[in-house]
Enzyme design. Structure first.
Site, short mmCIF file in Angstrom:
data_model
loop_
_atom_site.label_atom_id
_atom_site.label_comp_id
_atom_site.label_asym_id
_atom_site.label_seq_id
_atom_site.Cartn_x
_atom_site.Cartn_y
_atom_site.Cartn_z
N HIS A 62 0.82 -1.21 0.00
CA HIS A 62 0.00 0.00 0.00
C HIS A 62 0.87 1.27 0.00
CE1 HIS A 62 -3.73 2.18 1.27
NE2 HIS A 62 -2.85 3.02 1.76
N GLU A 63 1.79 1.33 0.96
CA GLU A 63 2.62 2.54 1.08
C GLU A 63 3.52 2.70 -0.14
OE1 GLU A 63 1.76 4.69 3.12
OE2 GLU A 63 0.52 3.41 4.41
N HIS A 120 1.67 4.58 -2.76
CA HIS A 120 1.73 6.04 -2.54
C HIS A 120 3.07 6.59 -3.02
CE1 HIS A 120 -1.99 6.50 -0.45
NE2 HIS A 120 -1.66 5.74 0.57
N HIS A 138 3.33 6.78 -6.78
CA HIS A 138 2.48 7.86 -7.27
C HIS A 138 3.20 9.21 -7.08
CE1 HIS A 138 -1.89 9.68 -7.19
NE2 HIS A 138 -1.17 10.16 -8.16
ZN LIG Z 1 -3.10 5.19 1.91
#
Ligand SMILES: [Zn+2]
Length: 618
Positions: free
Chosen positions: A398-399, A402, A405
């Site tokens: 998940h991280e 980020h 992105h």
């Molecule tokens: Zn998040």
């Protein structure tokens, strides 16, 4: 945003004293030492006065205007580095007084900036828009600022005349006081109950302990006691909480009316130019399609062998699964799982994993949870508390989403448009979780592991998508009551919440009187109204894009085209309104079908889960 369900902090006993430096982040990418940091700090301090000296001169000529805008930008760029250096250090050791004092200095500097330079926006808006457009047209240095400056003019109709703004400013502290009262009551003054569990352990039921016990304790009676212990506290204070929430909702409505909005919802969504129908569509579509959620509750009841299924039975794992995943294995898998995103993406991800951008393990004094924090011109830093559980495996994926992105946007965009909005922030992170899920499902035939993996995704669908839509439904209804001039009391709030729970869960879950006060436990309601729906819409967007890029039923050309658009989205930072950015990538959130597809997705996952349960029983 941090991972929503990363609330459980287990394995507090992991204390690794000698952590290999490759698992620590390298802050020298920011500054070699405090002297270097101090130089930038002083530079920023000087810039504040320099920027202030432009006051009253922006209208004079295009050169002065450009100088002021670019100086302001230079200040913003520096502020990332100067802020992060002490902040990151402090997150590894909150007790370090030396670093804490440096961090405080930064905060003082920032507030000095906003006090001395609050004139900038109003002064820009005092220049005719056509004049400003002309200046931007003839100066390429201003081009990157076109979007944000035009956005200021778009919102100008909600800025009042100077004397009215002044009047409103007298009330600004006061209208944010429900927030601080809520926080004081819920953290400083609240007294949590103790319960004695079946193993004779007496434990105080704080929100953290509550989440842990509900997720891990296999004794239903313990879970019941825990649930009642926590919610009875909120019930005891329900009238106070209702008054605070009423004050908050009334303040939203008052400010919306003062600023010429037709509703509190419109006021909250206008900043990012999100049409209110997106919000209403979400709430309505999810509310009408709750059958899969009820099916899941019934399925859990059966698998867990419970006579009656209660709301506190919703998060305990349906099979015992405690496999440990070593960090080094997992990073390899995550890298491989992103193959569908192409070689360039994978190369960059490899850099993120090997460049010492991540502080991996839990250590003494380190803050809990996980995040990815961008530093423009350098690279993002990730904080984890990796504990080898499946949950922390997905937190890492998940991280990293980020981080990628942020990297792609920062490299492709000038500073002025590199930052993406919350509205699309959770797309890349949930996309990567989904890639990892499919990758891991392909790797294993162990039914227990497959069930644990499916549960991970189902929890995202029920917790991130369904539950956030439920909360969004509630805050919309309550704000609309205020707009109609109706009373908002603990009774009304309880009835509203109770009706929404009925709509979502029907008779698949036992009725629970204490659920009437769930709203009192949701800080977002008090701190940032109309915020949580974005978790759900991001999840929808991410799922749509995932299907376009990976579904074998789409032609290869279609998938390649979809991938190209997705990477463009990740590279687009904040160069347009988020709805437009998503549309360019192929997601139109005004269409109900996209939200509907996600409710069907839960059904598909439940089919898979049922199959695995059968395999387990064989
Ligand atoms: Zn998040």
């Amino acid at each position: 945003m941090e991972k929503v369900n990363a609330m459980n902090q287990e394995n507090k006993n992991i204390k690794r004293v000698d952590i290999d430096q490759k698992y620590k982040w390298k802050l020298s990418d920011l500054y070699q030492n405090w002297d270097e940091w101090e130089k930038d700090y002083k530079k920023m301090d000087q810039m504040i006065s320099e920027i202030a000296s432009f006051k009253g001169k922006l209208r004079d000529n295009p050169e002065t205007f450009a100088k002021a805008v670019l100086l302001n930008e230079e200040f913003d760029i520096l502020s990332y580095k100067v802020f992060r250096y002490p902040q990151l250090m402090l997150d590894l050791n909150s007790k370090d007084q030396f670093v804490a004092s440096k961090f405080q200095k930064v905060q003082i500097l920032f507030s000095k900036f906003s006090i001395q330079n609050s004139w900038i926006a109003p002064e820009i808006l005092s220049i005719p828009m056509e004049t400003v457009i002309g200046w931007i047209d003839t100066n390429p240095d201003l081009e990157p600022h076109r979007f944000s400056i035009m956005n200021m003019f778009r919102l100008q109709k909600h800025v009042l005349s100077e004397d009215k703004e002044k009047l409103l400013s007298f009330y600004s502290q006061f209208s944010s006081s429900p927030k601080s009262i809520y926080s004081q009551l819920s953290t400083a003054d609240i007294k949590f109950n103790e319960v004695k569990l079946s193993n004779d352990e007496t434990i105080k039921i704080s929100p953290a302990n509550y989440s842990r016990i509900l997720a891990t304790n296999r004794n239903q009676d313990d879970r019941k006691k825990t649930f009642e212990a926590l919610y009875s506290v909120y019930q005891d204070y329900q009238n106070t909480y209702a008054s605070i929430y009423n004050a908050s909702v009334q303040a939203d409505w008052a400010s919306s009316q003062a600023r010429n909005y037709t509703s509190s919802l419109e006021a909250a969504l206008e900043g990012d130019n999100i049409p209110t129908e997106v919000y209403r569509n979400l709430v309505q579509t999810v509310g009408e399609n709750t059958a899969p959620l009820k099916r899941y509750a019934r399925l859990r009841k059966k698998i867990l062998g419970l006579e009656k299924y209660h709301v506190y039975d919703g998060s305990v794992a349906i099979v015992d699964f405690d496999k440990k995943y070593s960090y080094d294995d997992v990073t390899k898998w995550i890298l491989e799982s992103t193959e569908p995103l192409g070689g360039e993406y994978q190369e960059k991800l490899k850099n993120a994993l090997n460049g010492k951008w991540i502080d991996v393990y839990e250590t003494e004094g380190k803050r809990s949870g996980a995040y990815s924090a961008g530093v423009y011109g350098v690279h993002p830093y990730m904080l984890l508390n990796y504990n080898e559980t499946l949950d922390s495996v997905f937190t890492l994926a998940h991280e990293l989403g980020h981080t990628m992105h942020t990297m792609l946007s920062s490299e492709a965009q000038p500073f002025a448009t590199h930052e993406y909005t919350i509205f699309i922030a959770e797309v890349a992170s949930t996309f990567n979780e989904r890639l990892l899920l499919d990758y891991l499902l392909n790797r294993t035939t162990d039914p227990k592991e497959r069930i644990a993996l499916l549960q991970q995704e189902i929890r995202n669908l029920t917790g991130t998508f369904y539950f956030q839509a439920l909360l969004a439904d509630f805050e919309l209804q309550v704000h609309e009551l205020a707009e109609k001039g109706e009373a908002i009391t603990s009774e009304v709030l309880g009835d509203t919440m109770s009706a929404i729970y009925d709509k979502y869960y029907g008779d698949s879950v036992e009725k629970e009187d204490l659920l009437r006060v769930v709203w009192a436990r949701v800080p977002h309601f008090f701190n940032s109204p109309f915020y949580v729906y974005q978790y759900a819409t991001c999840f929808v967007s991410s799922a749509v894009l995932y299907d376009k890029i990976t579904n074998p039923e789409n032609s290869k050309a279609e998938r390649e085209e979809a991938l190209k658009k997705y990477i463009s989205l990740l590279k687009s930072g904040g160069n347009d309104y988020p709805m437009e950015q998503l549309k360019k990538a192929g997601v139109d959130l005004t269409q109900k079908e996209v939200t509907l597809a996600l409710t069907k997705q839960l059904d598909i996952m439940l089919d898979l889960l049922e199959k695995e349960i059968e395999n387990l029983e064989k």
